[in-house]
Scaffold this motif. Structure first.
Motif: not given
Length: 395
Positions: A202-207
């Motif tokens: 799970l890749l949060d804050e992807f930007d």
């Protein structure tokens, strides 16, 4: 026992890392020796560590749950799995969330069509083997995007719960380093770790790491980071499941966007959804249908987290009020302290007189005079009189 603090620190670290039977046997001997020599306080410290180790052993098997997703490669994640760290700061690059920690994770309240689409996606991931028999590759990568507070992270965790998979949760803004080359190395190490285990990445804050490479405000380092990220995503496409989350999809590099088979827009809740969220967070407090309907109407443009916050404030205000306070007064107070997120109706309710609001609710929002009387906790005759007087003024 002047140096006992050193002994206890060693024992504490051994228990934390997972003590073997042999080590536990030696700790038992130490506990007994301390008791025999009269060091009761020190013996109690060791006994507590032994008890903690025993409890950990009881818990660990439940954390090694069998996934409901077949045909996924990799080792099983356990509490003893070593998460990669940033070599410069020593900070972990991710946090592991085990299936038993997701037992109470609920699906966020979404429109029916979105909930149905999520159900189809979960069903696809649960039946990878069936798809492969027909020569079809499953969509193992998903991008969730939308406004902050709409439930994207909750949704990702709910999917992990349904699949029975542990989550390797990476806050990507924490992977970015000011040192050249370190950010790309962190990303590579994170993906390598995920590739070794059966998990949902799970890749949060992807930007934070997937920004467009033509951004004039970024230095050359961002290009190296994005190139490394693209390579890692491509390699993981055949290894395991990945969900990325962003609040700023317009910042994403187009090449990164195309890497995801499934792209899900998570919207703000509609009227029915807002009503369901309000009823969920109101418990154990109860309100009449017309009061819940008014709250649902004035929270237009609110995200789910905004509504939860509003309802929490409402319950606090109600709980701390020594005397019975009119519902509409509490609502106006809440709209004042939440003025940054308001709809047209919310602004009108907050800034106008009771009679004006009564008239608007009756003429524009479809409330009956009896319902308005319940909202304002006043008599039906007073509501009727206020609406008649407003009608005369509008002629």
């Amino acid at each position: 026992m002047e140096k006992f603090h050193i002994v206890s620190a060693l024992c504490r670290q051994v228990v934390k890392d997972g003590a073997s039977k042999e080590v536990m046997s030696q700790m038992d001997r130490l506990h007994e020796a301390l008791q025999e020599d009269g060091f009761t306080d020190e013996a109690l410290v060791i006994k507590r560590l032994i008890d903690k180790a025993d409890k950990t052993k009881m818990i660990e098997p439940s954390k090694v749950n069998l996934s409901r997703v077949s045909h996924l490669k990799g080792q099983v994640l356990t509490p003893n799995s070593k998460v990669p760290v940033d070599k410069d700061s020593g900070s972990p690059l991710a946090r592991i969330i085990f299936p038993d920690e997701l037992i109470n994770q609920e699906q966020p309240i979404f429109p029916a069509e979105l909930s149905g689409a999520i159900g189809q996606l979960v069903n696809e991931w649960e039946n990878i083997g069936k798809l492969e028999r027909f020569g079809v590759k499953p969509s193992l990568s998903c991008l969730l995007f939308g406004m902050p507070g709409t439930g994207k992270t909750q949704l990702a965790l709910y999917i992990a719960k349904m699949l029975g998979l542990p989550v390797v949760l990476a806050k990507l803004d924490g992977l970015v380093s000011s040192l050249l080359g370190t950010s790309a190395r962190n990303i590579t190490n994170l993906f390598k770790f995920a590739a070794q285990h059966r998990c949902l990445l799970l890749l949060d804050e992807f930007d934070a790491v997937a920004k467009a490479r033509n951004d004039s405000q970024e230095v050359g380092e961002i290009k190296r980071i994005v190139n490394s990220l693209l390579q890692c995503i491509d390699e993981r496409a055949n290894q395991g499941m990945t969900i990325a989350i962003t609040n700023h999809e317009v910042l994403l590099d187009p090449a990164v966007w195309r890497r995801f088979d499934v792209r899900v827009f998570v919207p703000k809740p509609d009227l029915k959804g807002r009503e369901m969220i309000i009823r969920k967070y109101l418990k154990p407090l109860e309100l009449s249908d017309e009061k819940v309907k008014l709250l649902s109407l004035i929270t237009e443009n609110y995200c789910g987290s905004d509504i939860e916050l509003l309802v929490t404030h409402f319950k606090r205000h109600t709980a701390l009020s020594e005397d019975s306070v009119q519902f509409i007064k509490i609502v106006r107070s809440l709209l004042t302290i939440n003025a940054s997120t308001t709809s047209e109706l919310a602004t009108y309710v907050r800034d106008n007189t009771d009679s004006s609001v009564m008239y608007k609710l009756n003429k524009d929002s479809g409330f009956t005079q009896r319902e308005i009387g319940n909202i304002f906790e006043t008599s039906l005759s007073k509501v009727s009189r206020s609406i008649r007087e407003k009608d005369k003024l509008t002629v």
